[in-house]
Write an enzyme that holds these catalytic residues in place. Structure first.
Site, mmCIF file in Angstrom:
data_model
loop_
_atom_site.group_PDB
_atom_site.id
_atom_site.type_symbol
_atom_site.label_atom_id
_atom_site.label_comp_id
_atom_site.label_asym_id
_atom_site.label_seq_id
_atom_site.Cartn_x
_atom_site.Cartn_y
_atom_site.Cartn_z
ATOM 1 N N ARG A 128 1.358 -31.608 6.692
ATOM 2 C CA ARG A 128 0.836 -30.444 7.445
ATOM 3 C C ARG A 128 0.490 -29.346 6.139
ATOM 4 O O ARG A 128 -0.726 -28.685 6.313
ATOM 5 C CB ARG A 128 1.631 -29.769 8.374
ATOM 6 C CG ARG A 128 1.816 -30.652 9.534
ATOM 7 C CD ARG A 128 2.947 -30.372 10.516
ATOM 8 N NE ARG A 128 3.279 -31.323 11.476
ATOM 9 C CZ ARG A 128 4.254 -31.659 12.154
ATOM 10 N NH1 ARG A 128 5.304 -30.870 11.823
ATOM 11 N NH2 ARG A 128 4.385 -32.542 12.880
ATOM 12 N N ARG B 20 7.584 -34.517 7.240
ATOM 13 C CA ARG B 20 6.512 -34.357 8.039
ATOM 14 C C ARG B 20 5.676 -33.060 7.573
ATOM 15 O O ARG B 20 4.705 -32.805 7.989
ATOM 16 C CB ARG B 20 6.886 -34.583 9.339
ATOM 17 C CG ARG B 20 7.822 -33.276 9.845
ATOM 18 C CD ARG B 20 7.951 -33.632 11.463
ATOM 19 N NE ARG B 20 8.422 -32.490 12.110
ATOM 20 C CZ ARG B 20 9.811 -32.053 12.141
ATOM 21 N NH1 ARG B 20 10.603 -32.850 11.337
ATOM 22 N NH2 ARG B 20 10.109 -31.020 12.794
ATOM 23 N N HIS B 21 6.503 -31.889 7.328
ATOM 24 C CA HIS B 21 5.724 -30.903 7.155
ATOM 25 C C HIS B 21 4.881 -30.827 5.775
ATOM 26 O O HIS B 21 3.903 -30.034 5.633
ATOM 27 C CB HIS B 21 7.046 -29.721 6.696
ATOM 28 C CG HIS B 21 8.016 -29.746 7.726
ATOM 29 N ND1 HIS B 21 7.702 -29.293 9.149
ATOM 30 C CD2 HIS B 21 9.255 -30.022 8.152
ATOM 31 C CE1 HIS B 21 8.675 -29.342 9.926
ATOM 32 N NE2 HIS B 21 9.636 -29.703 9.151
ATOM 33 N N HIS C 187 9.108 -24.874 6.752
ATOM 34 C CA HIS C 187 8.118 -25.892 7.375
ATOM 35 C C HIS C 187 7.010 -25.686 6.700
ATOM 36 O O HIS C 187 5.963 -26.413 6.995
ATOM 37 C CB HIS C 187 8.156 -25.412 8.957
ATOM 38 C CG HIS C 187 9.449 -26.042 9.474
ATOM 39 N ND1 HIS C 187 9.207 -26.058 10.920
ATOM 40 C CD2 HIS C 187 10.521 -26.633 9.258
ATOM 41 C CE1 HIS C 187 10.572 -26.688 11.334
ATOM 42 N NE2 HIS C 187 11.184 -26.811 10.241
ATOM 43 N N ASP D 223 0.733 -1.247 0.081
ATOM 44 C CA ASP D 223 0.044 -0.185 -0.046
ATOM 45 C C ASP D 223 0.838 1.149 0.235
ATOM 46 O O ASP D 223 2.089 1.159 -0.089
ATOM 47 C CB ASP D 223 -0.956 0.126 1.329
ATOM 48 C CG ASP D 223 -0.239 0.294 2.719
ATOM 49 O OD1 ASP D 223 0.928 0.326 2.700
ATOM 50 O OD2 ASP D 223 -1.114 0.168 3.576
ATOM 51 N N HIS D 224 0.221 2.445 0.279
ATOM 52 C CA HIS D 224 1.227 3.600 0.217
ATOM 53 C C HIS D 224 2.119 3.632 1.095
ATOM 54 O O HIS D 224 3.139 4.469 1.146
ATOM 55 C CB HIS D 224 0.156 4.803 0.103
ATOM 56 C CG HIS D 224 -0.750 4.638 1.424
ATOM 57 N ND1 HIS D 224 -1.796 3.880 1.489
ATOM 58 C CD2 HIS D 224 -0.691 5.520 2.446
ATOM 59 C CE1 HIS D 224 -2.542 4.111 2.621
ATOM 60 N NE2 HIS D 224 -1.599 4.838 3.257
ATOM 61 N N THR E 259 1.797 -2.550 8.892
ATOM 62 C CA THR E 259 2.255 -3.623 9.831
ATOM 63 C C THR E 259 2.439 -4.983 9.180
ATOM 64 O O THR E 259 2.934 -5.956 9.628
ATOM 65 C CB THR E 259 1.307 -4.052 10.898
ATOM 66 O OG1 THR E 259 -0.057 -4.222 10.127
ATOM 67 C CG2 THR E 259 0.823 -2.547 11.679
ATOM 68 N N GLY E 260 2.037 -5.198 8.055
ATOM 69 C CA GLY E 260 2.135 -6.447 7.307
ATOM 70 C C GLY E 260 1.044 -7.259 7.427
ATOM 71 O O GLY E 260 0.938 -8.167 6.654
ATOM 72 N N CYS F 279 2.758 -3.561 3.994
ATOM 73 C CA CYS F 279 1.874 -2.580 4.319
ATOM 74 C C CYS F 279 2.385 -1.909 5.734
ATOM 75 O O CYS F 279 3.414 -2.187 6.052
ATOM 76 C CB CYS F 279 0.484 -2.825 4.515
ATOM 77 S SG CYS F 279 -0.113 -4.156 5.777
#
Length: 148
Positions: free
Chosen positions: A140, A136-137, A102, A12-13, A71-72, A69
């Site tokens: 998931r 194993r990942h 992961h 964003d801006h 905060t992300g 952005c």
């Protein structure tokens, strides 16, 4: 089209300057950067930019994406609404590496008002330097995909 070293950037801006710094950094590292904007500091809603970048990754046009952005968080939430996207917001390099290893994350979100320039580049490098470990990942990640 070969998307192996093709990465989409959007924000964003509030993150224009940091996005430009990241774009330069990626280009210097041999990535083909697809910067889809915005290009001015005029206020713009982050959801549309997160979604647009996510579609570039989900379609296979770009291998990975980096979105920003303030905060992300918000732009990450928007990106994750697109089927096939696994995006995490990271404020340090360890998490950026782990979401690739992961969770097979294909997008990274950064808060431009949360991290400084040098740390942002460290986060980007950790994300891009890691590969999915599978094993194993993989089970998931398949469970996450089944929820879409």
């Amino acid at each position: 089209m070969n998307a192996k070293k093709r990465i989409v950037l959007s924000s964003d801006h509030s993150a224009l300057r940091l996005r430009g710094l990241i774009a330069t950094h990626l280009t210097e590292k041999g990535w083909e950067v697809v910067d889809i904007g915005p290009m001015t500091e005029e206020s713009t809603p982050y959801p549309q930019h997160g979604e647009a970048a996510a579609h570039r990754v989900a379609s296979g046009d770009c291998r990975l994406g980096i979105i920003l952005c303030g905060t992300g968080q918000g732009i990450m939430m928007a990106a994750n609404k697109v089927k096939g996207i696994r995006c995490g917001v990271c404020s340090e390099a360890f998490s950026a590496r782990m979401i690739r290893q992961h969770n097979d994350a294909n997008m990274l979100s950064i808060g431009a008002r949360v991290v400084g320039d040098a740390l942002a580049l460290d986060i980007v490098d950790a994300f891009l330097g890691a590969e999915f470990e599978g094993g194993r990942h993989a089970t998931r990640v398949e469970m996450i995909a089944a929820m879409e």
